[in-house]
Design a protein around this motif. Structure first.
Motif, PDB file in Angstrom:
ATOM      1  N   MET A 118       0.956  -1.093  -0.069  1.00  0.00           N
ATOM      2  CA  MET A 118      -0.360   0.288  -0.209  1.00  0.00           C
ATOM      3  C   MET A 118       0.973   1.114  -0.012  1.00  0.00           C
ATOM      4  O   MET A 118       0.988   2.223  -0.952  1.00  0.00           O
ATOM      5  CB  MET A 118      -0.720   0.134   1.192  1.00  0.00           C
ATOM      6  CG  MET A 118      -1.758   1.328   1.124  1.00  0.00           C
ATOM      7  SD  MET A 118      -2.854   1.844  -0.168  1.00  0.00           S
ATOM      8  CE  MET A 118      -3.712   2.610   0.483  1.00  0.00           C
ATOM      9  N   ALA A 119       1.604   1.550   0.343  1.00  0.00           N
ATOM     10  CA  ALA A 119       2.617   2.503   0.704  1.00  0.00           C
ATOM     11  C   ALA A 119       3.046   2.766  -0.375  1.00  0.00           C
ATOM     12  O   ALA A 119       3.920   4.050  -0.585  1.00  0.00           O
ATOM     13  CB  ALA A 119       4.264   1.933   1.707  1.00  0.00           C
ATOM     14  N   LYS A 123       2.877   5.708  -3.409  1.00  0.00           N
ATOM     15  CA  LYS A 123       3.924   6.996  -2.913  1.00  0.00           C
ATOM     16  C   LYS A 123       3.840   6.917  -4.937  1.00  0.00           C
ATOM     17  O   LYS A 123       4.343   8.020  -5.389  1.00  0.00           O
ATOM     18  CB  LYS A 123       5.643   6.500  -2.659  1.00  0.00           C
ATOM     19  CG  LYS A 123       5.706   6.442  -1.213  1.00  0.00           C
ATOM     20  CD  LYS A 123       6.537   5.645  -1.429  1.00  0.00           C
ATOM     21  CE  LYS A 123       7.155   5.233   0.246  1.00  0.00           C
ATOM     22  NZ  LYS A 123       8.792   4.814   0.135  1.00  0.00           N
ATOM     23  N   ILE A 124       3.448   5.433  -5.459  1.00  0.00           N
ATOM     24  CA  ILE A 124       3.484   5.987  -7.349  1.00  0.00           C
ATOM     25  C   ILE A 124       2.995   7.100  -7.407  1.00  0.00           C
ATOM     26  O   ILE A 124       3.028   7.408  -8.761  1.00  0.00           O
ATOM     27  CB  ILE A 124       3.913   4.333  -7.749  1.00  0.00           C
ATOM     28  CG1 ILE A 124       4.637   3.771  -7.284  1.00  0.00           C
ATOM     29  CG2 ILE A 124       3.105   4.315  -9.287  1.00  0.00           C
ATOM     30  CD1 ILE A 124       4.469   2.115  -7.524  1.00  0.00           C
ATOM     31  N   LEU A 125       1.287   6.823  -7.210  1.00  0.00           N
ATOM     32  CA  LEU A 125       0.401   7.648  -7.605  1.00  0.00           C
ATOM     33  C   LEU A 125       0.482   8.609  -7.114  1.00  0.00           C
ATOM     34  O   LEU A 125       0.289   9.700  -7.632  1.00  0.00           O
ATOM     35  CB  LEU A 125      -0.839   7.344  -6.731  1.00  0.00           C
ATOM     36  CG  LEU A 125      -1.481   5.805  -7.273  1.00  0.00           C
ATOM     37  CD1 LEU A 125      -2.629   5.583  -5.972  1.00  0.00           C
ATOM     38  CD2 LEU A 125      -1.482   5.470  -9.162  1.00  0.00           C
ATOM     39  N   ASN A 126       1.595   9.270  -5.674  1.00  0.00           N
ATOM     40  CA  ASN A 126       1.861  11.024  -5.537  1.00  0.00           C
ATOM     41  C   ASN A 126       2.796  11.482  -6.615  1.00  0.00           C
ATOM     42  O   ASN A 126       2.731  12.358  -7.377  1.00  0.00           O
ATOM     43  CB  ASN A 126       1.934  10.659  -4.728  1.00  0.00           C
ATOM     44  CG  ASN A 126       1.332  10.574  -3.156  1.00  0.00           C
ATOM     45  OD1 ASN A 126      -0.037  10.961  -3.342  1.00  0.00           O
ATOM     46  ND2 ASN A 126       1.184  10.067  -2.128  1.00  0.00           N
ATOM     47  N   LEU A 127       3.869  10.201  -7.585  1.00  0.00           N
ATOM     48  CA  LEU A 127       4.918  10.645  -8.431  1.00  0.00           C
ATOM     49  C   LEU A 127       3.821  11.100  -9.404  1.00  0.00           C
ATOM     50  O   LEU A 127       4.334  11.867 -10.047  1.00  0.00           O
ATOM     51  CB  LEU A 127       6.019   9.437  -7.827  1.00  0.00           C
ATOM     52  CG  LEU A 127       6.943   9.844  -6.526  1.00  0.00           C
ATOM     53  CD1 LEU A 127       7.683   8.903  -6.891  1.00  0.00           C
ATOM     54  CD2 LEU A 127       7.887  10.811  -6.669  1.00  0.00           C
ATOM     55  N   THR A 128       2.908  10.251  -9.837  1.00  0.00           N
ATOM     56  CA  THR A 128       1.723   9.949 -10.713  1.00  0.00           C
ATOM     57  C   THR A 128       1.785  11.897 -11.016  1.00  0.00           C
ATOM     58  O   THR A 128       1.089  11.376 -11.881  1.00  0.00           O
ATOM     59  CB  THR A 128       1.772   8.673 -11.432  1.00  0.00           C
ATOM     60  OG1 THR A 128       2.609   8.233 -10.840  1.00  0.00           O
ATOM     61  CG2 THR A 128       0.648   8.894 -12.557  1.00  0.00           C
ATOM     62  N   MET A 129       1.201  11.334 -10.042  1.00  0.00           N
ATOM     63  CA  MET A 129       0.082  12.852 -10.008  1.00  0.00           C
ATOM     64  C   MET A 129       0.762  14.281 -10.320  1.00  0.00           C
ATOM     65  O   MET A 129       0.807  14.992 -10.643  1.00  0.00           O
ATOM     66  CB  MET A 129      -0.878  13.386  -8.665  1.00  0.00           C
ATOM     67  CG  MET A 129      -2.006  14.651  -8.628  1.00  0.00           C
ATOM     68  SD  MET A 129      -2.691  14.213 -10.108  1.00  0.00           S
ATOM     69  CE  MET A 129      -4.139  13.492  -9.344  1.00  0.00           C
ATOM     70  N   LYS A 130       2.264  14.359 -10.097  1.00  0.00           N
ATOM     71  CA  LYS A 130       3.288  15.501  -9.816  1.00  0.00           C
ATOM     72  C   LYS A 130       3.521  15.132 -11.193  1.00  0.00           C
ATOM     73  O   LYS A 130       3.979  16.429 -12.015  1.00  0.00           O
ATOM     74  CB  LYS A 130       4.402  14.956  -8.731  1.00  0.00           C
ATOM     75  CG  LYS A 130       5.551  16.160  -8.646  1.00  0.00           C
ATOM     76  CD  LYS A 130       7.076  15.505  -7.711  1.00  0.00           C
ATOM     77  CE  LYS A 130       7.910  16.871  -8.174  1.00  0.00           C
ATOM     78  NZ  LYS A 130       8.938  15.723  -8.003  1.00  0.00           N
ATOM     79  N   MET A 131       3.796  14.510 -12.152  1.00  0.00           N
ATOM     80  CA  MET A 131       4.301  14.078 -13.051  1.00  0.00           C
ATOM     81  C   MET A 131       2.761  14.823 -13.787  1.00  0.00           C
ATOM     82  O   MET A 131       3.381  15.552 -15.107  1.00  0.00           O
ATOM     83  CB  MET A 131       4.808  13.044 -13.063  1.00  0.00           C
ATOM     84  CG  MET A 131       4.955  12.553 -15.791  1.00  0.00           C
ATOM     85  SD  MET A 131       4.977  11.100 -15.572  1.00  0.00           S
ATOM     86  CE  MET A 131       4.027   9.998 -15.633  1.00  0.00           C
ATOM     87  N   ALA A 132       1.888  14.414 -13.914  1.00  0.00           N
ATOM     88  CA  ALA A 132       0.725  14.533 -15.129  1.00  0.00           C
ATOM     89  C   ALA A 132       0.168  16.587 -14.464  1.00  0.00           C
ATOM     90  O   ALA A 132       0.652  16.683 -15.257  1.00  0.00           O
ATOM     91  CB  ALA A 132      -1.206  13.820 -13.496  1.00  0.00           C
TER      92      ALA A 132
END
Length: 153
Positions: A118-119, A123-132
């Motif tokens: 889960m962690a 983290k991945i989704l937070n980095l993906t949102m930052k990239m988006a």
């Protein structure tokens, strides 16, 4: 010649087949539409989230997880394991090349979460949102938000 970063343990990952992690900066950049790795720095994109999953045409392997930079990919075990489990999910929930499927991505996230990561998914989704956000990419923002909304708790 294929340079293998790692061969996954089929017992650990519950797969019938051989999965290798390989590094290919060129392949990752091409698929994600970047002409050079310098663009990743310019837009502050974390290369660890730029991964590909392919059925292998090589006799000795069944699938490949292709990463941009293997050493960087291994830097955070939460992210690494979440990505591995997510990519393995694409065996059951494939997404055709050059297409998107929110449902498949959510199912693959769930597989990673069910296997204790889960962690890493968060983290991945937070980095993906930052990239988006950095790329001002509305579709990626929408897909990532939908994936985040499906996270437990």
């Amino acid at each position: 010649m294929i340079c293998i970063g790692e061969l996954l343990d089929p017992d650990k990952y519950h797969v019938n087949g051989r999965i290798a992690i390989i590094e290919s900066k060129e392949a990752v950049l091409k698929v994600f539409g970047f002409k050079s790795g310098k663009w990743l720095d310019l837009w502050d994109i974390d290369s660890r989230i730029l991964t590909l999953f392919y059925k292998s045409y090589e006799e000795e392997f069944d699938w490949f997880i292709v990463v941009y930079d293997y050493q960087a990919f291994c830097d955070d075990s939460d992210i690494k394991e979440a990505i591995i489990w997510h990519e393995i999910g694409h065996i059951e929930y494939p997404v055709p090349e050059h297409q998107m499927s929110i449902e498949s991505e959510i199912q693959c996230d769930r597989l990673a979460i069910q296997n204790g990561h889960m962690a890493g998914v968060s983290k991945i989704l937070n980095l993906t949102m930052k990239m988006a956000s950095s790329l001002n990419h509305e579709i990626l923002t929408h897909i990532t938000l939908q994936r985040q909304l499906e996270l437990p708790g």
